[in-house]
Design an enzyme around this catalytic site. Structure first.
Site, PDB file in Angstrom:
ATOM      1  N   PRO A   1       0.809  -1.216   0.000  1.00 15.12           N
ATOM      2  CA  PRO A   1       0.000   0.000   0.000  1.00 15.12           C
ATOM      3  C   PRO A   1       0.844   1.268   0.000  1.00 15.12           C
ATOM      4  O   PRO A   1       1.687   1.438   0.862  1.00 15.12           O
ATOM      5  CB  PRO A   1      -0.793  -0.121   1.297  1.00 15.12           C
ATOM      6  CG  PRO A   1       0.062  -0.970   2.189  1.00 15.12           C
ATOM      7  CD  PRO A   1       0.772  -1.928   1.279  1.00 15.12           C
TER       8      PRO A   1
ATOM      9  N   ASP B   1      -2.132   2.777   2.521  1.00 14.10           N
ATOM     10  CA  ASP B   1      -1.531   2.839   3.838  1.00 14.10           C
ATOM     11  C   ASP B   1      -1.943   4.181   4.430  1.00 14.10           C
ATOM     12  O   ASP B   1      -1.643   5.224   3.863  1.00 14.10           O
ATOM     13  CB  ASP B   1      -0.016   2.760   3.682  1.00 14.10           C
ATOM     14  CG  ASP B   1       0.703   2.783   5.010  1.00 14.10           C
ATOM     15  OD1 ASP B   1       0.069   2.469   6.027  1.00 14.10           O
ATOM     16  OD2 ASP B   1       1.896   3.106   5.026  1.00 14.10           O
TER      17      ASP B   1
ATOM     18  N   TRP C   1       3.885  -0.151  10.342  1.00 15.53           N
ATOM     19  CA  TRP C   1       4.473  -1.245   9.550  1.00 15.53           C
ATOM     20  C   TRP C   1       3.741  -2.561   9.827  1.00 15.53           C
ATOM     21  O   TRP C   1       3.682  -3.429   8.980  1.00 15.53           O
ATOM     22  CB  TRP C   1       5.961  -1.420   9.855  1.00 15.53           C
ATOM     23  CG  TRP C   1       6.788  -0.363   9.198  1.00 15.53           C
ATOM     24  CD1 TRP C   1       7.552   0.578   9.822  1.00 15.53           C
ATOM     25  CD2 TRP C   1       6.923  -0.113   7.800  1.00 15.53           C
ATOM     26  NE1 TRP C   1       8.143   1.393   8.897  1.00 15.53           N
ATOM     27  CE2 TRP C   1       7.787   0.991   7.645  1.00 15.53           C
ATOM     28  CE3 TRP C   1       6.393  -0.722   6.653  1.00 15.53           C
ATOM     29  CZ2 TRP C   1       8.137   1.508   6.401  1.00 15.53           C
ATOM     30  CZ3 TRP C   1       6.738  -0.211   5.420  1.00 15.53           C
ATOM     31  CH2 TRP C   1       7.600   0.897   5.298  1.00 15.53           C
TER      32      TRP C   1
ATOM     33  N   GLN D   1      12.187  -0.897   1.294  1.00 16.34           N
ATOM     34  CA  GLN D   1      11.160  -1.690   1.966  1.00 16.34           C
ATOM     35  C   GLN D   1      11.706  -2.990   2.558  1.00 16.34           C
ATOM     36  O   GLN D   1      10.959  -3.770   3.130  1.00 16.34           O
ATOM     37  CB  GLN D   1      10.023  -2.026   1.000  1.00 16.34           C
ATOM     38  CG  GLN D   1       9.254  -0.813   0.539  1.00 16.34           C
ATOM     39  CD  GLN D   1       8.512  -0.132   1.654  1.00 16.34           C
ATOM     40  OE1 GLN D   1       8.210  -0.739   2.672  1.00 16.34           O
ATOM     41  NE2 GLN D   1       8.238   1.145   1.489  1.00 16.34           N
TER      42      GLN D   1
ATOM     43  N   TRP E   1       8.173  -3.155   4.502  1.00 18.53           N
ATOM     44  CA  TRP E   1       7.068  -4.042   4.157  1.00 18.53           C
ATOM     45  C   TRP E   1       7.505  -5.489   3.938  1.00 18.53           C
ATOM     46  O   TRP E   1       6.796  -6.424   4.311  1.00 18.53           O
ATOM     47  CB  TRP E   1       6.378  -3.505   2.902  1.00 18.53           C
ATOM     48  CG  TRP E   1       5.079  -4.160   2.587  1.00 18.53           C
ATOM     49  CD1 TRP E   1       4.028  -4.336   3.435  1.00 18.53           C
ATOM     50  CD2 TRP E   1       4.691  -4.727   1.341  1.00 18.53           C
ATOM     51  NE1 TRP E   1       3.007  -4.979   2.776  1.00 18.53           N
ATOM     52  CE2 TRP E   1       3.383  -5.223   1.488  1.00 18.53           C
ATOM     53  CE3 TRP E   1       5.335  -4.848   0.100  1.00 18.53           C
ATOM     54  CZ2 TRP E   1       2.698  -5.843   0.449  1.00 18.53           C
ATOM     55  CZ3 TRP E   1       4.646  -5.456  -0.943  1.00 18.53           C
ATOM     56  CH2 TRP E   1       3.338  -5.950  -0.758  1.00 18.53           C
TER      57      TRP E   1
ATOM     58  N   LYS F   1      18.785  12.811  -4.484  1.00 18.25           N
ATOM     59  CA  LYS F   1      17.467  12.321  -4.132  1.00 18.25           C
ATOM     60  C   LYS F   1      16.407  13.200  -4.794  1.00 18.25           C
ATOM     61  O   LYS F   1      16.579  14.416  -4.902  1.00 18.25           O
ATOM     62  CB  LYS F   1      17.315  12.414  -2.609  1.00 18.25           C
ATOM     63  CG  LYS F   1      16.676  11.192  -1.998  1.00 18.25           C
ATOM     64  CD  LYS F   1      16.729  11.310  -0.484  1.00 18.25           C
ATOM     65  CE  LYS F   1      16.211  10.041   0.155  1.00 18.25           C
ATOM     66  NZ  LYS F   1      16.443   9.992   1.584  1.00 18.25           N
TER      67      LYS F   1
ATOM     68  N   LYS G   1      11.126  17.817  -4.317  1.00 23.83           N
ATOM     69  CA  LYS G   1      10.205  18.773  -4.910  1.00 23.83           C
ATOM     70  C   LYS G   1      10.874  20.142  -5.025  1.00 23.83           C
ATOM     71  O   LYS G   1      10.767  20.802  -6.036  1.00 23.83           O
ATOM     72  CB  LYS G   1       8.954  18.870  -4.021  1.00 23.83           C
ATOM     73  CG  LYS G   1       7.660  18.752  -4.828  1.00 23.83           C
ATOM     74  CD  LYS G   1       6.447  19.038  -3.965  1.00 23.83           C
ATOM     75  CE  LYS G   1       5.941  17.814  -3.213  1.00 23.83           C
ATOM     76  NZ  LYS G   1       4.754  18.085  -2.396  1.00 23.83           N
TER      77      LYS G   1
END
Length: 1250
Positions: free
Chosen positions: A47, A86, A601, A659, A663, A719, A722
RNA sequence: GGGUGCAUAGCUCAGUUGGUUAGAGCGCAGCCCUGAUAAGGCUGAGGUCCCAAGUUCGAGUCUUGGUGCACCCA
């Protein structure tokens, strides 16, 4: 007729139309319905959170998540794709806090938890529309309508159910978590927040003596940079494998007589490697007296630097904190307390509770002394030592409290030494050092420069590590089971298994589950307010069924006041906290919920079952407490169980590298604990889960294959951010270049796990490199098929299109019985396979239910004009062989989850189609005879390639595939009924390779032809001979004559490509080339070993021709190297050839092409004719001729050669340019333009004949 | 500080169990072709395969150490 293809294709526009088509026709749903009853291919959606804007990195994840389900669906599986969101956690709270302009927990409390979580619930969907739009526009087919949402009641209850399983099996316990604590603000900071606040600072660094109890005058020398933690000292740690030295401190003035002076005989223990370093620092002589390993020191007792706790009685100590009074301890001083009572302490070796040396592998000799002061309250490593040495997770209130003389406000408490009480700890470092010095315990002191975190909100406030009460899951009990499970997972890339994930599991620590926050799944544990005893609740109904339940009105009133509140909120704070009930543990006592929520998590890791609201296998299987649930819940519960059983474990999941510990781990851990083999040693956990009678599933679970994606970086390699604007908003990418361009770039530019740098140019480039190239082939086909009236449906039905030239080579007009009416039913396709035997399929479909949906070769074979492939031209056989080779390769790669390899195979195929087959076949499409076998072969070959390609690319570039298919297969579409797959390529079955059509030798030979052509062009360029100028011949010399005979037979292609009259395979290579004989290192390396270089020299020394002669005459080469006879067989050498200087020639990879450069007048005139054709064609285009317009041409020129050329090649020129007449003079009604043909300037007039 | 990756042409990246001439695409330059044509082909320039040591007849590839970058964990 095919729909005409626009000359200027706009992929974004095309895609928008395709999206509308998918929506109107419910293609996604039909692709699922069509696979009803087929074997499942299980996909789990990890998610995302809709709390932030999606960026190109999310496009990568969603593309990979789309390509395999699409592929598997076409391969005959049913792949449900339930979306998920999520929705819990700190980031949501932070967003809401920003909106409210508040920071701290106090401020949230002041604002009110109830309105706060209501805002959280709304905030979760802030960017929902953007996410849905992205998902749809990218072509990610996923069921958004029935997405699971982690805050929904059914999801929360499913999580509760699982936590109850763990609680009932004694796998949940309360302990401490050492957090970075902002004392002034009274809150813990998340890792991300801490990371923002690191600054370099100088802290005091002290070397302190811990006198050993049983060895007078000997001290352990420990080192710390946080003197304020010394009053809470409990242990000293050494590395068991490191070598330690006992040194004698030789001070000036007492040298030589240390033995006689009792007071001066001071011995210290520290890591041997650091003795020199410390001697240098202190300017003291340190004489090594003896050495031992750390293991030998373990167990020795020392005097703590402060008597903060050591002088307390056991009784006093154990009553610290909130625990119930009256624990069975006496007045023994804590320092002497040997062992303490817990429920399994009897089986433990008795040990002192503190102030002894313990082993710890995290100890290093990088700095300090190799002896580490342990204050369990102020460091995770320290805490783990304590946990291992004295803590019993299930010892309940008999467990010792942490020694912690610092309050949550960061000030020393009354337990601390008097001179620091009530002061901020960091301010006390100096005083503590001074105090130690006064007592002779400080050996050395200095400044230590290091990075230390400060609060990002209050820059002057240093953070401290501080213990907080927390709930843990005993994952460590499942370490081996998780490792075994992990071992069985197919990780891509493979190094994740043993690397990042394996290493992480090996160093597993218990999962800190709880969070002292607001917006999260509430921890479903209720506690007796008298006895402190607890129980877990597995569902909201279970809670309501408890005796004496109260507090439900808080929710009911809120709902009445605001009926728009979603019911899901009733299982959240603060409503759930209000519900209490009668304690089963103590008469008159009440049960109320503990305040914590859980780590989100855990929410995501519970997704394999929680997405279905699974809460066990159903009633009657141990769920005896539930007597009054509603009738409907039974069926929904068993429905959830059925769904879960059907969709567990997953075949495929994918997320990015970050992840691994997110996850991927949370799923693995929860699944292993709930369904894996239970660990020994924990009696409770061995009791089979009463509500989960399903047998332990085979490993791996809950997922079998996992692609771990690399992280996507911004355009500048940083990275994505924005504020830096180093990437473009996905929506703009779609508008500019289209989703297919982005998808193709993401899927085929690099293996998915290499970190990928966002590159706008690369996305743009995938258009000409692939999409447009294929589109041109497709457009080429449609243009000519429409000109010639080639309609595959008409061909199949036998109704031949009108044939102006009286039909093709095979005659026309006959109707094949039995194919006219049923050609569009799937059943028919199996009957018609007799023409193309289906034996020898390379990659048999895994699913017998595949019915050959969509159109393909099987069907085409029924057409009269469709000749068996074996009868067709070499070029066609080659192209179809390449097609099947590619299909085999692509399916093989895709079955191995290698989209990159599959994409490369497709690229290569399309390149061959475009740059070789179409290029070499153009003339066949220009031929006047519309029904010639050769022309029809060309149509069928190209048609088949395009149809199969559109299926092949459907998972990768679903829009382009659909557009091509819609037109190519669309001619078969009937108004009603027929094969549904004709409407959409995504309803078709994936192509299957026919091994009988793959001709590896032909592939190799065609490769040679292309090489020869390329070399010829290179030679032409070097000799400045334009391709338009015909030449008499080329000579081809091959190092290996294996394919020479075949090439000689098929020299036409070469001749055409190079514009030469003849291709000769020279029988006197010596004339044109030099030979060089090289050793085959791979074969000879093993045979010759060290002789290798000398053999190379020996071969170099002799002439190539001699060696070759030797090889021809004797079948081997004889050499003498170092007095040793060496024989080399033909296999063991490689013969290379190179063109001799003086020829217009080029060579590469064992092929030399030599041009005949002599020009006869005939050749010159032919060259001029071709040049003129080019000029006329240019003119045709300039004046806007249709492909079929006929013209009249006039050329006025002073060049005799050109006039001669027009005379000699007039028919050729007319034929090529669709001219009725070519006159060597100006003509009326045509504008004259200047042209350059050959060397001469001339005037050209072209006029369309009406 | 620890773990895991990565480092090859101006850029983005391939490079098989180690095999002697390290490739592709883009970009740049030149040429060509053109009835798919705002496409296409050929060629060229451009490399200390991050550094150092080692193993080996032979290292971009294997080993060790170092440097730089990224991620995860401290």
């Amino acid at each position: 007729m095919f729909s005409p293809v626009e000359g200027q294709v706009s992929f974004p526009k095309l895609e928008e139309a395709t999206l509308r088509f998918w929506k109107e026709q419910a293609i996604y749903q039909r692709s699922l319905d069509q696979r009803e009853g087929a074997p499942p291919f299980v996909f789990y959606e990890g998610p995302p959170t809709a709390n932030g804007m999606p960026h190109p990195g999310h496009c990568l994840t969603r593309t990979i998540k789309d390509v395999f389900p699409r592929y598997k669906t076409m391969r005959g599986f049913r792949c449900e794709r339930k979306a998920g969101w999520d929705t819990h956690g700190l980031p949501v709270e932070v967003e809401v806090c920003k909106e409210l302009g508040i920071h701290s927990k106090e401020e949230i409390e002041a604002y009110g938890v109830e309105p706060f979580i209501q805002k959280c619930q709304k905030s979760v969907w802030r960017y929902m529309r953007e996410w849905e739009r992205l998902t749809e526009r990218l072509g990610f087919w996923v069921n958004l309508d029935e997405a699971y949402v982690t805050y929904h009641e059914s999801y929360v209850e499913s999580v509760w159910w699982s936590l109850k399983q763990l609680f009932d099996r004694d796998l949940l316990y309360q302990g401490h978590k050492i957090v970075w604590w902002w004392a002034q603000g009274g809150t813990a900071l998340s890792a991300g927040e801490v990371g923002q606040g690191y600054r370099q600072v100088a802290d005091p660094s002290v070397y302190v003596k811990f006198p050993l109890v049983d060895e007078p005058d000997t001290s352990l020398l420990v080192w710390t940079t946080t003197p304020w933690t010394l009053p809470s000292n409990q242990f000293a740690a050494v590395h068991p494998e490191i070598e330690y030295a006992t040194v004698l401190v030789v001070r000036e003035g007492n040298h030589g007589d240390t033995e006689s002076t009792e007071d001066g005989a001071e011995k210290l223990i520290l890591a041997k490697d650091l003795v020199e370093v410390l001697a240098e620092k202190t300017k003291l002589k340190l004489e090594v007296v003896s050495t031992c390993t750390g293991r030998d020191l373990v167990g020795k007792r020392f005097m703590p630097p402060f008597d903060t706790y050591s002088t307390l009685s056991a009784k006093e100590f154990f009553s610290i904190g909130d625990g119930p009074q009256g624990a069975p301890f006496d007045d023994t001083p804590l320092f002497d307390l040997k062992s303490f009572i817990t429920k399994d302490s009897l089986s433990k070796e008795s040990k002192h509770i503190g102030w002894r040396i313990v082993p710890a592998v995290f100890v290093t000799t990088a700095s300090g002394t190799g002896c580490v002061h342990i204050a369990p309250a102020y460091g995770e490593d320290d805490y783990n030592v304590w946990f291992f040495e004295v803590f019993d997770p299930f010892g309940g209130y008999c467990n010792p409290p942490l020694m912690n003389c610092v309050g949550p406000d960061g000030k020393f408490t009354d337990y601390a030494p008097e001179f620091v009480r009530g002061r901020w700890v960091k301010d006390c470092d100096k005083d503590i050092a001074r105090n130690l010095k006064e007592r002779g315990l400080l050996f050395h002191q200095e400044q230590y420069l290091h990075d230390y975190p400060f609060c990002w909100r209050a820059e002057e406030d240093p953070l401290i590590q501080y213990p907080r009460e927390s709930w843990f899951i005993k994952t460590t009990a499942f370490k081996d089971a998780m490792l075994e499970n992990n071992q069985a997972i197919n990780w891509m890339p493979e190094h994740i298994k043993a690397g990042r994930m394996g290493k992480f599991l090996e160093s597993n620590v218990d999962w800190a589950l709880s969070r002292e926050r607001y917006w999260g799944t509430p921890l479903p544990i209720w506690q007796c307010d008298e006895t402190g005893q607890q129980e877990a609740i597995g569902g909201y109904d279970d809670l309501l069924a408890k005796p004496g339940v109260a507090g439900t009105e808080v929710w009911e009133e809120a709902k009445a006041a605001d009926p728009t509140l979603p019911d899901d909120l009733r299982v959240h704070k603060p409503y759930i906290d209000a519900i209490t009930y009668d304690s089963p543990f103590e008469k008159g006592a009440r049960m109320s919920r503990v305040p914590e929520v859980i780590d989100c998590w855990y929410d995501s890791g519970a997704m394999p079952f929680a997405q279905w609201g699974y809460k066990g296998e159903g009633r009657g299987t141990g769920d005896a407490g539930r007597g009054n649930s509603e009738p409907g819940s039974v069926s929904s519960r068993s429905e959830a169980a059925e769904k879960f059983a059907n969709q567990f474990p997953a075949d495929f999941i994918s997320e990015a590298l970050d992840q691994t510990r997110g996850w991927f781990y949370s799923q693995l851990a929860i699944s292993t604990m709930l369904w894996g083999a239970q660990p020994a040693g924990n009696p409770q956990s061995e009791i089979p889960n009463p509500q989960s009678p399903r047998p332990t599933p085979p490993v791996p679970h809950p997922f079998k294959n996992c692609i771990v994606l690399g992280l996507m970086l911004g355009e500048d390699g940083q990275k994505m951010s924005k504020s830096k604007r180093n990437y473009r908003d996905p929506a703009e990418i779609f508008d500019l270049y289209g989703a297919d361009a982005l998808r193709w770039y993401l899927l085929t530019n690099q293996p998915p796990w290499s970190s990928i740098r966002y590159s706008e140019q690369a996305i743009k480039d995938s258009i000409p490199e692939f999409l447009l190239r294929l589109w041109n082939c497709y457009s080429f086909f449609v243009i000519y098929a429409n000109i010639d009236g080639f309609d595959p449906k008409a061909e199949l039905s036998g109704a031949k299109p009108p044939s102006p030239l009286g039909g093709g080579a095979r005659g026309g007009g006959t109707v094949s019985p039995g194919v006219d009416s049923s050609c569009t039913t799937a059943a028919n396709s199996t009957e018609s396979t007799s023409k193309t035997p289906s034996a020898g399929r390379v990659t048999p479909s895994p699913n017998p239910s595949l019915q050959g949906r969509g159109i393909g070769a099987d069907r085409f074979a029924a057409a009269e004009s469709y000749r068996p492939i074996a009868d067709r031209d070499e070029l066609d056989r080659w192209m179809l062989s390449e097609l099947h080779r590619t299909v085999a390769l692509v399916t093989e790669r895709m079955d191995a989850y290698d989209n990159f390899g599959a994409g490369q195979a497709i690229t290569e195929f399309v390149d061959g189609l475009s740059n070789w087959w179409v290029r070499r076949s153009r003339e066949r499409f220009w031929s006047k005879d519309k029904r010639s076998a050769d022309k029809l072969d060309a149509y069928w070959t190209l048609y088949e390639c395009l149809v199969e390609t559109s299926k092949l690319i459907a998972p990768f570039t679903p829009f382009l595939a659909e557009a091509m298919w819609g037109n190519l297969a669309g001619v078969f579409l009937q108004e009603n009924g027929g094969d549904a797959a004709l409407a959409s390529v995504h309803l078709a079955d994936y192509p299957e390779a026919d091994a009988s059509l793959i001709d590896e030798a032909l592939s190799e030979r065609m490769g040679l032809v292309r090489l020869i052509a390329s070399l010829g062009l290179r030679a032409r360029q070097e000799a400045s001979l334009k391709v338009r100028q015909p030449l008499a011949k080329v000579e081809v010399i091959l190092a290996s004559t294996e394919h020479q005979a075949w090439l000689a037979e098929h020299a036409g292609v070469i001749a055409g490509e190079l514009n030469v009259k003849a291709v000769d395979f020279s029988d006197e290579p010596e004339k044109y080339v030099d030979h060089e004989v090289l050793p085959n290192f791979k074969l000879l390396g093993k045979k010759l070993g060290k002789l290798m270089p000398k053999v190379k020299q020996a071969l170099n020394a002799q002439s190539g021709s001699e060696l070759l002669a030797n090889l021809r005459d004797n079948g081997q080469i004889d050499l003498v190297v170092d007095g040793q006879a060496v024989q080399l067989t033909p296999d063991e050498v490689e013969v290379r050839i190179a063109a001799k200087p003086g020829w217009a020639a080029a060579n590469d990879r064992g092929v030399v092409v030599v041009l005949s450069t002599e020009l006869t007048p005939d050749l010159v005139r032919e060259g001029l004719a071709r040049d003129l054709v080019r000029a006329i064609q240019d003119r045709r285009k300039e004046i806007g001729c249709e492909f079929t317009d006929r013209i009249e041409v006039g050329v006025e020129t002073d060049s005799d050669d050109l006039r001669g050329a027009i005379e000699q090649f007039g028919d050729y020129i007319a034929g090529e340019t669709l001219a009725d007449k070519v006159t060597p003079a100006s003509i009326t009604g045509a504008e004259e333009i200047a042209i350059n043909v050959g060397e001469a300037a001339s005037q050209l007039g072209v006029r369309v004949v009406r």
